[in-house]
Design an enzyme around this catalytic site. Structure first.
Site, PDB file in Angstrom:
ATOM      1  N   CYS A   1       0.820  -1.331  -0.136  1.00  0.00           N
ATOM      2  CA  CYS A   1       0.116   0.075  -0.067  1.00  0.00           C
ATOM      3  C   CYS A   1       0.966   1.254   0.159  1.00  0.00           C
ATOM      4  O   CYS A   1       0.403   2.339  -0.280  1.00  0.00           O
ATOM      5  CB  CYS A   1      -0.921  -0.074   1.325  1.00  0.00           C
ATOM      6  SG  CYS A   1      -1.965  -1.451   1.486  1.00  0.00           S
TER       7      CYS A   1
ATOM      8  N   HIS B   1      -3.390   6.992   3.165  1.00  0.00           N
ATOM      9  CA  HIS B   1      -3.793   5.434   2.624  1.00  0.00           C
ATOM     10  C   HIS B   1      -5.215   5.222   3.263  1.00  0.00           C
ATOM     11  O   HIS B   1      -5.400   5.408   4.237  1.00  0.00           O
ATOM     12  CB  HIS B   1      -2.851   4.479   3.055  1.00  0.00           C
ATOM     13  CG  HIS B   1      -3.149   3.175   2.567  1.00  0.00           C
ATOM     14  ND1 HIS B   1      -3.741   2.838   1.229  1.00  0.00           N
ATOM     15  CD2 HIS B   1      -3.256   2.012   3.215  1.00  0.00           C
ATOM     16  CE1 HIS B   1      -4.200   1.626   1.252  1.00  0.00           C
ATOM     17  NE2 HIS B   1      -3.851   0.881   2.441  1.00  0.00           N
TER      18      HIS B   1
ATOM     19  N   ASN C   1     -10.080  -0.455  -0.110  1.00  0.00           N
ATOM     20  CA  ASN C   1      -8.853  -0.586   0.066  1.00  0.00           C
ATOM     21  C   ASN C   1      -8.191  -0.885  -1.378  1.00  0.00           C
ATOM     22  O   ASN C   1      -8.225  -2.177  -1.639  1.00  0.00           O
ATOM     23  CB  ASN C   1      -8.333  -1.350   1.161  1.00  0.00           C
ATOM     24  CG  ASN C   1      -6.776  -1.269   1.328  1.00  0.00           C
ATOM     25  OD1 ASN C   1      -6.002  -0.906   0.523  1.00  0.00           O
ATOM     26  ND2 ASN C   1      -6.335  -1.913   2.523  1.00  0.00           N
TER      27      ASN C   1
END
Ligand code: UT7
Length: 329
Positions: A116, A256, A286
């Site tokens: 990520c 994020h 996500n």
């Protein structure tokens, strides 16, 4: 402004597949509910690729938009850094495939595996390359087709992830604005908390472990949650201090997008009101490396980011990896 600043974001683009997968769709697949997903994660829907669509396809769309805004032709790009954990192939890199699709024939090409944090890591690497004078115009991409490595029978993970791509053109500049600083960190001792157990050199894929569904993402969510909040707080606070800004001088934080509760906890620890924090997790879930650049592109295109303002990017992911960047527009 920090002396020596010499890279700026000249254009951004993002792209998400058109197929929308809602929490109600997931209710039909696993023992979950829209209520649970919204209250525990903030996610309402995510985008999922059609069969046959791969990460380089999503990247291509995002890059075309970023290049158009930067008013650059593909052959003016001399570096492509593509952050992903869902490459088209194990070999060669997805950056190579993208280079060919984009006809960016003058670019050095590499994938960067930082989960990520992949886009923030890529931004940092591109900024450093530009600072040395080795490259002038880089494309940095964060892209994932996480639907391909998600166990759609595992409610602990399948409600979380989505597919998408974001890209930024990073160019050399003599202006007093741009990427003021970047910071990268990692802790490999916690790798097992978020990983794909089999399919690499350590535990090759076999029929047995395939049947046990061990080739999909596995996560100990609670532990990852705590580490994510701590690491992003420390990284974001550290970089703000490094560039000599106070919390009040931060106009927008782009974290994020892993969980709305992580984002809110981070905002609270940084003493930032939520109207200075960009959130789109409700629409995308996500998307790992794509989450920060998709949010960055949306924030720019919708006027949330204004000329002269300061933006902090911060990400955290498997590895663990984490990092941040401060950008003056
Ligand atoms: O992107 C890289 C970084 N990733 C992250 O930062 C993710 C971090 N972790 C998280 O976001 C959260 O930990 C999750 C969203 C993954 C899970 O939320 P949680 O509040 O930590 O839930 P939990 O794992 O502690 O589970 C609580 C309960 C459990 O039931 P019991 O044992 O209390 O009876 C789970 O089995 O919720 C259950 N549960 C679910 N229930 C309905 C777990 N997933 C689901 C689900 N639907 N999808």
């Amino acid at each position: 402004m920090r002396k020596g600043i010499n890279a700026k974001i000249a254009g951004t683009g993002s792209f998400a597949p058109s197929k929308v997968f809602t929490n109600y769709d997931l209710e039909k697949m696993v023992d979950t509910s829209d209520d649970w997903i919204v209250s525990r994660t903030g996610i309402r829907e995510r985008r999922i690729v059609e069969d046959g669509t791969v990460s380089s396809d999503l990247s291509l769309e995002a890059c075309r938009i970023a290049l158009e805004e930067a008013e650059l032709e593909p052959d003016q790009i001399d570096l492509i850094i593509l952050g992903t954990v869902t490459p088209d192939y194990l070999l060669p890199s997805t950056a190579c495939i993208l280079q060919d699709k984009l006809k960016a024939k003058n670019a050095a090409v590499m994938d960067l595996v930082a989960a990520c944090s992949g886009f923030v890591y890529g931004l940092s690497v591109a900024t450093a390359f530009i600072a040395t004078g080795q490259h002038k115009n880089a494309l940095v991409i964060g892209v994932e087709t996480l639907s391909k490595i998600t166990d759609w029978d595992d409610r602990n993970t399948c409600v979380l992830f989505g597919d998408g791509a974001g890209a930024a053109v990073v160019s050399a500049t003599t202006e007093e604005k741009g990427i003021m600083a970047t910071s990268l960190s990692g802790d490999g001792s916690l790798a097992n908390l978020l990983h794909i157990p089999v399919g690499g050199g350590k535990v090759p894929l076999t029929k047995e472990n395939f049947d046990l569904r061990q080739h999909y993402v596995a996560m100990q969510g609670n532990e990852v949650f705590k580490s994510a909040v701590r690491a992003m707080e420390s990284s974001a606070k550290g970089i703000i201090q490094q560039v000599g800004l106070s919390s009040d001088e931060i106009d927008l934080l782009i974290p994020h997008q892993a969980n709305i509760r992580i984002i809110e906890a981070l905002a609270k620890r940084m003493k930032l009101p939520m109207d200075k924090v960009y959130v789109n997790i409700d629409r995308y879930g996500n998307t790992s490396a794509a989450s920060v650049p998709i949010a960055l592109d949306e924030a720019r295109k919708t006027g949330v980011i204004k000329e002269g303002s300061n933006t902090v990017l911060v990400a955290f992911g498997a590895g663990f990896t984490w990092g941040s960047a401060v950008i003056r527009w």
